[in-house]
Design a protein around this motif. Structure first.
Motif, short mmCIF file in Angstrom:
data_model
loop_
_atom_site.label_atom_id
_atom_site.label_comp_id
_atom_site.label_asym_id
_atom_site.label_seq_id
_atom_site.Cartn_x
_atom_site.Cartn_y
_atom_site.Cartn_z
N UNK A 60 34.26 11.55 48.53
CA UNK A 60 33.99 10.12 48.59
C UNK A 60 35.14 9.05 48.96
N UNK A 61 34.64 7.80 49.20
CA UNK A 61 35.72 6.83 50.34
C UNK A 61 36.61 6.60 48.81
N UNK A 62 37.59 6.90 48.66
CA UNK A 62 38.79 6.29 48.05
C UNK A 62 37.53 4.80 47.29
N UNK A 63 37.45 4.02 46.03
CA UNK A 63 37.20 2.56 45.70
C UNK A 63 35.47 2.70 45.95
N UNK A 64 35.03 3.58 46.56
CA UNK A 64 33.92 4.63 46.64
C UNK A 64 32.44 3.47 46.98
N UNK A 65 32.45 2.39 45.65
CA UNK A 65 31.56 1.38 45.86
C UNK A 65 31.56 -0.30 47.19
N UNK A 66 33.03 -0.27 47.13
CA UNK A 66 33.62 -1.06 47.76
C UNK A 66 33.24 -0.50 49.44
N UNK A 67 33.17 1.13 49.64
CA UNK A 67 33.10 1.36 51.08
C UNK A 67 32.09 0.59 51.64
N UNK A 68 31.02 0.25 50.45
CA UNK A 68 30.06 -0.37 51.06
C UNK A 68 30.07 -1.76 51.95
N UNK A 69 31.17 -2.04 50.70
CA UNK A 69 31.25 -3.81 50.79
C UNK A 69 31.57 -3.50 52.15
N UNK A 70 32.49 -3.28 52.49
CA UNK A 70 33.81 -2.99 53.31
C UNK A 70 32.74 -2.25 55.22
N UNK A 71 31.63 -1.85 54.79
CA UNK A 71 31.02 -1.44 56.02
C UNK A 71 30.07 -2.66 56.16
N UNK A 72 29.43 -3.52 55.30
CA UNK A 72 28.22 -4.21 55.76
C UNK A 72 29.13 -5.46 56.46
N UNK A 106 24.69 1.77 49.06
CA UNK A 106 23.68 1.29 50.03
C UNK A 106 24.74 -0.23 49.23
N UNK A 107 23.79 -0.91 50.17
CA UNK A 107 24.02 -2.97 50.39
C UNK A 107 22.82 -3.51 49.22
N UNK A 108 23.29 -3.46 48.15
CA UNK A 108 22.11 -4.23 47.81
C UNK A 108 21.60 -5.99 47.39
N UNK A 109 23.32 -6.30 47.41
CA UNK A 109 23.58 -8.13 47.63
C UNK A 109 22.20 -8.93 48.32
N UNK A 110 22.51 -9.94 47.75
CA UNK A 110 22.47 -11.17 48.91
C UNK A 110 23.16 -11.50 49.37
N UNK A 111 22.84 -11.61 50.15
CA UNK A 111 23.78 -11.80 51.93
C UNK A 111 24.70 -13.23 51.76
N UNK A 112 24.65 -13.56 50.08
CA UNK A 112 25.49 -14.59 49.55
C UNK A 112 26.85 -14.02 50.15
N UNK A 113 26.52 -12.65 49.14
CA UNK A 113 27.87 -11.51 49.54
C UNK A 113 28.79 -11.35 50.79
N UNK A 114 27.51 -11.81 51.41
CA UNK A 114 28.73 -11.73 53.44
C UNK A 114 29.59 -12.23 53.52
N UNK A 115 29.27 -13.80 52.61
CA UNK A 115 31.01 -14.34 52.34
C UNK A 115 32.18 -13.84 51.81
N UNK A 116 31.90 -13.22 51.27
CA UNK A 116 33.16 -12.40 50.56
C UNK A 116 33.37 -11.16 51.51
N UNK A 117 32.19 -10.29 51.75
CA UNK A 117 32.83 -9.01 52.18
C UNK A 117 33.27 -8.87 53.44
N UNK A 118 32.82 -10.14 54.55
CA UNK A 118 33.39 -10.20 55.67
C UNK A 118 34.47 -10.45 56.22
N UNK A 119 35.02 -11.48 55.45
CA UNK A 119 36.31 -11.34 55.81
C UNK A 119 37.09 -10.16 55.37
N UNK A 120 36.75 -9.22 54.23
CA UNK A 120 37.93 -8.05 54.01
C UNK A 120 38.33 -7.42 54.99
N UNK A 121 36.64 -7.40 56.15
CA UNK A 121 35.61 -6.04 56.66
C UNK A 121 37.53 -6.47 58.06
N UNK A 122 38.20 -7.71 58.06
CA UNK A 122 38.91 -8.26 59.04
C UNK A 122 40.44 -7.13 58.79
#
Length: 438
Positions: A60-72, A106-122
């Motif tokens: 599994x990816x280190x951080x498991x669920x965070x991999x979903x945030x990062x991929x999104x 899976x990505x189960x969050x409302x689009x609002x959480x992309x405001x957090x996930x997108x900067x992290x993916x930089x």
């Protein structure tokens, strides 16, 4: 005969100690916390050391669920926000980053959480994970520190820090790379700001919109307390976040999110693909015991209605603010059918607020022992439920809610009688034993 007499005396001593909480001294609380904190740090360090790059020993990816945030977030950066709610496209991105054998998160969050996930993916994945974990952990500790430092007339010292840092739900959350620490930080900050800064409190409550399942009790409590400015500020914040998200990623993303909720509810909640032992709700317990989905929803509905009514009544009353805050946190967990063990991080808020109320008015029977149970239960709940079918986490939450509500009732009576007695009576069962000795 003497042997039996000694046994009864010993049992009576243990029972009285559990009742008073005298067994949990400050030294023991600090010691237990440091031991568990040390073991968790060693386990995490060892797990990372034996991992193969971004993949742990279980594949599994280190951080498991965070991999979903990062991929999104990475999909958004590529100009493909619509693929976030496309399970096949989202999974393909996870496989691209972590390898074809990685499980799907899976990505189960409302689009609002992309405001957090997108900067992290930089950032590169491990740096993004570290920034996420450290920043949210710091926010959580800061809020807990503010809660306990408000206690007057008692020198708390540094004892709160290992207790808060060693809270088992924290390490469950860190292991999953989840957002429980962020949720606890925002929730706690909103409650702290409420008395003096109701609009700021509303903004903070509104920022929790990425966790809509945790908003079942808050509006009723705030309205019962007459906190109209907070409610309006929260509503405006949610609308503003939705508008910003729509402008940044496209309004059709909300339609995609709405369509995805049916699948996630059916697979993860109703069918238990996430594991009923991981869920800490009434719904999950009833399903784990073999009841049908309609029965589980009915029982959860009754439980949710009960805690909403009890919490609203308490917030309408003149009882201690810390008790109100603690009760709202516990009720928030009990009212939702979708609460996982990493969501129990916010239980630290209820523990801290209850400790604050205890120092102000004394700890009543079994409160200190129940606080200790609430602190340790995230470590045990998943394993015990998986082996025995006993939802220990839920049972502790229910006991915590009942005891806090009972104390609120007694506190309200004390306030009502305050005009007859200028010196507040904390009652014959009030105590500052045990952990209160700091």
């Amino acid at each position: 005969m003497a042997h039996f007499r000694q046994g009864f005396i010993w049992q009576d001593f243990i029972w009285k100690d559990l009742r008073s909480g005298g067994w949990l001294t400050a030294a023991r609380a600090r010691g237990y916390s440091l031991i568990l904190l040390g073991l968790c740090i060693i386990a995490v360090a060892g797990w990372i050391a034996v991992s193969d790059g971004l993949i742990d020993r279980n594949g599994k990816p280190i951080g498991t669920d965070f991999s979903s945030f990062y991929a999104a977030g990475s999909l958004v950066l590529e100009g493909r926000p619509g693929d976030v709610y496309n399970m096949a496209a989202h999974y393909a991105r996870e496989q691209q980053i972590f390898g074809a054998a990685t499980p799907y998160y899976g990505w189960l969050y409302p689009p609002i959480f992309l405001l957090v996930a997108t900067p992290l993916a930089l950032m590169p994945y491990m740096l993004a994970l570290a920034v996420w974990q450290i920043s949210t952990f710091a926010l959580y500790l800061s809020v807990i520190g503010v809660i306990v430092r408000r206690i007057r007339g008692v020198v708390i010292g540094p004892i709160w820090l290992p207790i808060a840092a060693g809270f088992p739900a924290v390490f469950i959350n860190l292991g999953h790379g989840q957002n429980g620490l962020l949720t606890a930080g925002l929730f706690g900050a909103a409650l702290l700001a409420l008395p003096a800064r109701p609009i700021v409190s509303g903004v903070l409550f509104g920022a929790l919109a990425y966790k809509p399942q945790l908003a079942l009790v808050m509006p009723f409590a705030l309205l019962a307390a007459g906190q109209w400015r907070t409610v309006v500020a929260a509503g405006i914040t949610v609308v503003a976040l939705m508008a910003i998200t729509s402008l940044a990623f496209g309004a059709d993303l909300w339609l995609a999110f709405a369509a995805s909720t049916e699948t996630s509810r059916t697979l993860l909640l109703e069918q238990g693909n996430v594991g009923f032992e991981k869920l800490q709700s009434v719904f999950a317990a009833v399903r784990m015991w073999g009841a049908s989905v309609p029965v589980a929803y009915a029982v959860q509905g009754v439980a949710s209605a009960a805690v909403v009514c009890g919490t609203a009544w308490t917030w309408r009353s003149a009882c201690n603010r810390d008790l109100k805050a603690a009760l709202l946190v516990i009720a928030t967990l009990l009212a939702s059918p979708h609460v996982l063990d990493y969501d129990l991080v916010i239980l630290a808020l209820a523990i801290a607020f209850t400790v604050s109320a205890g120092f102000a008015g004394g700890f009543r029977d079994y409160e200190i022992s129940l606080l200790a149970a609430a602190w340790i239960v995230p470590l045990l709940s998943r394993g015990i439920a998986g082996v025995t079918g006993i939802p220990l986490g839920l049972l502790v939450l229910l006991a915590f809610y009942v005891l806090t509500l009972r104390r609120a009732v007694l506190d309200r009576r004390s306030v009502a009688n305050a005009s007859d007695d200028p010196i507040r009576d904390t009652g014959p069962n009030a105590s500052t034993a045990g952990i209160a000795q700091v």
